[in-house]
Design an enzyme around this catalytic site. Structure first.
Site, mmCIF file in Angstrom:
data_model
loop_
_atom_site.group_PDB
_atom_site.id
_atom_site.type_symbol
_atom_site.label_atom_id
_atom_site.label_comp_id
_atom_site.label_asym_id
_atom_site.label_seq_id
_atom_site.Cartn_x
_atom_site.Cartn_y
_atom_site.Cartn_z
ATOM 1 C CE1 TYR A 14 -19.938 81.405 -14.406
ATOM 2 C CE2 TYR A 14 -17.822 80.446 -13.820
ATOM 3 C CZ TYR A 14 -19.199 80.434 -13.747
ATOM 4 O OH TYR A 14 -19.840 79.466 -13.030
ATOM 5 C CG HIS A 19 -22.223 88.338 -12.593
ATOM 6 N ND1 HIS A 19 -22.787 89.461 -12.034
ATOM 7 C CD2 HIS A 19 -22.301 87.386 -11.628
ATOM 8 C CE1 HIS A 19 -23.179 89.206 -10.803
ATOM 9 N NE2 HIS A 19 -22.889 87.954 -10.526
ATOM 10 C CE1 TYR A 64 -16.328 80.262 -10.349
ATOM 11 C CE2 TYR A 64 -15.046 79.411 -8.516
ATOM 12 C CZ TYR A 64 -15.414 79.358 -9.846
ATOM 13 O OH TYR A 64 -14.875 78.408 -10.675
ATOM 14 C CG ASN A 66 -22.620 85.050 -5.078
ATOM 15 O OD1 ASN A 66 -22.616 85.990 -5.860
ATOM 16 N ND2 ASN A 66 -23.550 84.116 -5.094
#
Length: 187
Positions: A14, A19, A64, A66
């Site tokens: 990531y 994001h 993470y 969320n």
């Protein structure tokens, strides 16, 4: 104590994705604060420093995106941090690359990490710096946000990350309204 939280996803896969704009800003902010964000605590990587007599915690949740609120609520409960002393930094699809928007409250605008924090703190009155990543109607949102910044957008993106770090640093010693006046006016 002030808590500055940059949102992103942990893991090499990531790194440098759209994001993870919040994590990128936190890395720049850590340099400005002459600290590192390496200590593992509260399901997050944290760093602490003192600036102009103000104790400051920098946080990169490792839950993470969320589930970011799970890390934030642990620090808030442990240190009894008032939501007014929290600043969250995250990406925003509705803002062009290179632009920032700073707000003191409001909805999550669909940003699930911000929504998780608001759910855990039971308030929308959380200051935030939104880093524009734009969107592409031809690419599904999940694929887009987890993709790398396009080469033609990279300079604008990197400039906005640095400006967001500067704004976050200013928020330590100035009111969020002063930060908004300075950084929102030319956007």
């Amino acid at each position: 104590m002030k808590l500055i939280v940059g949102l992103g996803n942990p893991g090499k896969e990531y790194e440098k994705t759209r994001h993870n704009a919040g994590f990128c800003v936190m890395d720049e902010l850590a340099k400005l604060c002459h600290t590192s964000i390496e200590q593992k605590k509260f399901n997050a990587l944290i760093g602490t420093t003192q600036i102009s007599g103000e104790q400051v915690m920098l946080m990169k949740p490792q839950t993470y995106m969320n589930s970011s609120g799970e890390a934030v609520i642990q620090a808030v409960n442990f240190y009894k941090i008032d939501p007014k002393d929290i600043l969250v930094i995250h990406d925003d699809l509705d803002i062009p690359v290179g632009k920032l928007r700073i707000r003191t409250q409001g909805s999550s605008g669909g940003q699930k990490g911000m929504q998780s924090i608001m759910n855990h703190l039971h308030t929308q009155e959380i200051s935030r710096i939104r880093v524009g990543i734009d969107k592409n109607p031809l690419i599904p949102i999940v694929d887009y946000v987890l993709g790398k910044v396009a080469k033609e957008d990279l300079k604008n993106y990197e400039d906005s990350v640095k400006r967001a770090a500067d704004a976050a640093y200013m928020s330590i010693t100035h009111s969020i309204e002063e930060v908004m006046n300075r950084y929102n006016k030319n956007e």
